[in-house]
Scaffold this motif. Structure first.
Motif, PDB file in Angstrom:
ATOM      1  N   VAL A 205       0.869  -1.171   0.000  1.00  0.00           N
ATOM      2  CA  VAL A 205       0.000   0.000   0.000  1.00  0.00           C
ATOM      3  C   VAL A 205       0.905   1.220   0.000  1.00  0.00           C
ATOM      4  CG1 VAL A 205      -1.776   1.295   1.243  1.00  0.00           C
ATOM      5  CG2 VAL A 205      -1.784  -1.202   1.303  1.00  0.00           C
ATOM      6  N   ILE A 206       0.540   2.212  -0.806  1.00  0.00           N
ATOM      7  CA  ILE A 206       1.282   3.471  -0.834  1.00  0.00           C
ATOM      8  C   ILE A 206       0.352   4.576  -0.354  1.00  0.00           C
ATOM      9  CG2 ILE A 206       2.471   5.157  -2.279  1.00  0.00           C
ATOM     10  CD1 ILE A 206       3.266   2.829  -4.131  1.00  0.00           C
TER      11      ILE A 206
ATOM     12  N   VAL B 110       4.774  -0.859   3.031  1.00  0.00           N
ATOM     13  CA  VAL B 110       3.964   0.357   2.987  1.00  0.00           C
ATOM     14  C   VAL B 110       4.851   1.521   2.560  1.00  0.00           C
ATOM     15  CG1 VAL B 110       2.463   1.936   4.261  1.00  0.00           C
ATOM     16  CG2 VAL B 110       2.505  -0.500   4.872  1.00  0.00           C
ATOM     17  N   GLY B 111       4.391   2.255   1.546  1.00  0.00           N
ATOM     18  CA  GLY B 111       5.094   3.450   1.103  1.00  0.00           C
ATOM     19  C   GLY B 111       4.412   4.687   1.645  1.00  0.00           C
TER      20      GLY B 111
ATOM     21  N   ARG C 114       7.547  -3.351   7.196  1.00  0.00           N
ATOM     22  CA  ARG C 114       8.519  -2.696   6.327  1.00  0.00           C
ATOM     23  C   ARG C 114       7.887  -1.511   5.607  1.00  0.00           C
ATOM     24  NH1 ARG C 114      12.816  -5.810   6.364  1.00  0.00           N
ATOM     25  NH2 ARG C 114      13.800  -4.916   4.530  1.00  0.00           N
ATOM     26  N   ALA C 115       8.727  -0.499   5.333  1.00  0.00           N
ATOM     27  CA  ALA C 115       8.222   0.726   4.716  1.00  0.00           C
ATOM     28  C   ALA C 115       9.274   1.347   3.819  1.00  0.00           C
ATOM     29  CB  ALA C 115       7.806   1.723   5.794  1.00  0.00           C
TER      30      ALA C 115
ATOM     31  N   ASP D  78      13.080   0.514   4.270  1.00  0.00           N
ATOM     32  CA  ASP D  78      13.939  -0.060   3.236  1.00  0.00           C
ATOM     33  C   ASP D  78      14.680   0.988   2.415  1.00  0.00           C
ATOM     34  OD1 ASP D  78      13.391  -2.682   3.867  1.00  0.00           O
ATOM     35  OD2 ASP D  78      11.903  -2.949   2.298  1.00  0.00           O
ATOM     36  N   GLY D  79      14.262   2.233   2.450  1.00  0.00           N
ATOM     37  CA  GLY D  79      14.946   3.266   1.685  1.00  0.00           C
ATOM     38  C   GLY D  79      14.033   4.441   1.414  1.00  0.00           C
TER      39      GLY D  79
END
Length: 155
Positions: A4-5, A47-48, A75-76, A108-109
């Motif tokens: 999901v973003i 998730v973004g 994680r994101a 993650d970045g």
């Protein structure tokens, strides 16, 4: 991989275009902070979080949404679009990355690119970065998303 973003794109649709490019690679659903469901985020593998930059900060709606999330997430990644370049010692995304890490996310970045901007002083000349994000920026966003996807495959 369920992704999901959460994207706050309010001025020119720049950030939404970047989010949509990433979503194509990740098979993600793009939602605004107002539409985002914390339960859906809890079930997501990745998730973004992204927005345009306003006065060197990410959009307040996105920051408020992130602050309201409960701890213990997964994680994101974080992304931003801006008219002006980032200052290397003070990346636009750093406050959100730290907030998410404090909530238990493993970030993650992050990704950022330039975008069309009509902030007050630039409005006098019709704005800056009129053609951005351009195809190269969107390709870079897709490449970043591909790296995220590849990392997820190795976990």
């Amino acid at each position: 991989m369920r992704t999901v973003i959460v994207c706050a794109s309010v001025s020119h649709g720049n950030t939404r275009r970047v989010a949509d490019s990433m979503a194509q690679v990740l098979g993600a659903r793009v939602v605004s902070p107002e539409q985002a469901d914390p339960a859906e985020l809890a079930d997501a593998d990745l998730v973004g979080f992204g927005s345009g930059v306003f006065y060197s900060r990410l959009h307040p709606a996105l920051m408020s949404f992130a602050k309201a999330l409960p701890t213990g997430r997964g994680r994101a990644f974080v992304f931003a679009t801006s008219g002006l370049p980032e200052i290397p010692l003070m990346p636009f995304t750093r406050p959100l990355v730290r907030l998410l890490e404090g909530k238990g996310f493993e970030v993650d970045g992050s990704f950022s690119c330039r975008a069309f901007d009509t902030w007050t002083p630039f409005k006098l000349v019709g704005g800056i970065n009129k053609q951005r994000p351009h195809t190269g920026d969107l390709a870079a966003a897709r490449a970043f998303a591909g790296q995220l996807r590849a990392r997820r495959g190795r976990l």
